[in-house]
Every structure is written in C-alpha cells, then in structure tokens.
Motif scaffolding. Structure first.
Motif, short mmCIF file in Angstrom:
data_model
loop_
_atom_site.label_atom_id
_atom_site.label_comp_id
_atom_site.label_asym_id
_atom_site.label_seq_id
_atom_site.Cartn_x
_atom_site.Cartn_y
_atom_site.Cartn_z
N LYS A 130 0.85 -1.19 0.00
CA LYS A 130 0.00 0.00 0.00
C LYS A 130 0.88 1.24 0.00
O LYS A 130 1.81 1.35 0.81
N LEU A 131 0.58 2.15 -0.89
CA LEU A 131 1.27 3.43 -0.94
C LEU A 131 0.27 4.53 -0.62
O LEU A 131 -0.82 4.57 -1.19
N GLU A 132 0.62 5.39 0.31
CA GLU A 132 -0.26 6.50 0.65
C GLU A 132 0.39 7.78 0.20
O GLU A 132 1.59 8.00 0.41
N HIS A 133 -0.40 8.63 -0.43
CA HIS A 133 0.09 9.92 -0.92
C HIS A 133 -0.79 11.01 -0.34
O HIS A 133 -1.99 10.84 -0.17
N SER A 134 -0.19 12.14 -0.06
CA SER A 134 -0.98 13.28 0.38
C SER A 134 -0.41 14.55 -0.24
O SER A 134 0.77 14.61 -0.60
N GLY A 138 -1.83 17.92 3.52
CA GLY A 138 -2.03 16.67 4.26
C GLY A 138 -3.24 15.90 3.81
O GLY A 138 -3.47 14.78 4.27
N GLU A 139 -4.05 16.46 2.94
CA GLU A 139 -5.24 15.78 2.42
C GLU A 139 -4.84 14.80 1.33
O GLU A 139 -3.87 15.02 0.62
N PRO A 140 -5.61 13.71 1.16
CA PRO A 140 -5.30 12.76 0.09
C PRO A 140 -5.37 13.44 -1.28
O PRO A 140 -6.16 14.36 -1.49
N ILE A 141 -4.54 12.99 -2.18
CA ILE A 141 -4.52 13.51 -3.54
C ILE A 141 -5.63 12.83 -4.33
O ILE A 141 -5.75 11.61 -4.31
N ALA A 142 -6.45 13.63 -5.01
CA ALA A 142 -7.51 13.07 -5.84
C ALA A 142 -6.93 12.74 -7.21
O ALA A 142 -6.29 13.57 -7.85
N PHE A 143 -7.14 11.51 -7.64
CA PHE A 143 -6.65 11.08 -8.95
C PHE A 143 -7.82 11.04 -9.92
O PHE A 143 -8.93 10.67 -9.56
N VAL A 144 -7.56 11.44 -11.14
CA VAL A 144 -8.58 11.45 -12.18
C VAL A 144 -8.20 10.39 -13.19
O VAL A 144 -7.08 10.34 -13.67
#
Length: 153
Positions: A130-134, A138-144
C-alpha cells in the motif's frame, strides 16, 4: 517545376496510399527481441524443475561436510569437501568408521532471503503493498482517470 509543386497542396506530404509499414507488421528489431524472449522462456521452462530446486536450496541454506586427514607424520591435509553420500550419511548417523586421523567439521551458508521471498511470491502471490500519498495540506490527492474523462464524462 519546383515552384509549381509548392503551390499544389496535395504534394505537401501526408498519408499516401500504400506507403509505410503494413498495419499489424512489426519492426525487424521488435521481431528479433520477441524471438530472443521466446527462446529464453523456452529454455527456462525446459529447466524449471531444476531451477526451482536450486532456488529452494538457496532458500533453505546449504550445509557442507569437510574432512581433514592427518597422516602418520602429523601433517594435516587441507579441508576436503566430502561428496560421498554414504560417508555423509554415516557421519551424520554417528556410524562412520573413518580413520582415527580424520577430523570432520560442518559449515553452512545462511538461507538467502531473496530466494525465500521469491518462492513465497510464486506460491502464494505477491503481498499487496500500500502506498499512501498526500498533498501539501495533508489531504489525500484526488486522482482522475483520464481514460474515462477523454470524452468529457
């Protein structure tokens, strides 16, 4: 004549019937790489059982039995790797009646962790990672998903 061609837009370039590589035909370099890859895969497949056994040996570690012989003058030989299965079995069972001037010792190689991981990955599948990105806040990055949004959906 050159001046006349430059005014004719149809001679400026672009697709021409019958020009270029036929649809579905690969470059010669691509075909060569594919042939090499296929030969490699066939060679590995032909030796798969033996390769798995070697990798299992690496994963388990290796043990060696050596013998040092002392002659009648007290000179000791260099350690000799014992490769006789009967002698190894007799030694391990405490039954070996070797010469009294023989000295035995066992040495081992530690198991190879990469080989263990590889064997487990092949048998049970690779463990999920699992990779977590922010973002900077500090908010999660929204991916399109660009494939879904090509038509403006």
């Amino acid at each position: 004549m050159a001046d006349e061609n430059s005014k004719n837009e149809s001679s400026w370039g672009g697709a021409r019937p019958g020009a270029g590589r036929p649809v579905g035909k690969q470059n010669a370099a691509t075909m060569e790489r594919a042939a090499i890859k296929q030969a490699f895969e066939e060679r590995v497949a032909a030796n798969a059982d033996r390769l798995f056994n070697y990798q299992m040996t690496l994963a388990q570690g290796v043990t060696y039995l050596f013998r040092i012989h002392t002659d009648s003058k007290g000179n000791k030989s260099k350690p000799e790797l014992v490769d006789s299965q009967a002698e190894i079995t007799s030694y391990l069972n405490g039954e070996y009646d070797g010469e009294q001037d023989d000295y035995y010792f066992i040495t081992t190689e530690r198991p190879d962790n990469k080989a263990i991981d590889s064997m487990l990955d092949r048998a049970f599948g690779k463990a999920p990672q699992k990779l977590e990105h922010s973002g900077p806040d500090g908010e999660p990055i929204a991916f399109v998903d660009m494939a879904k949004n090509v038509d403006g959906d």
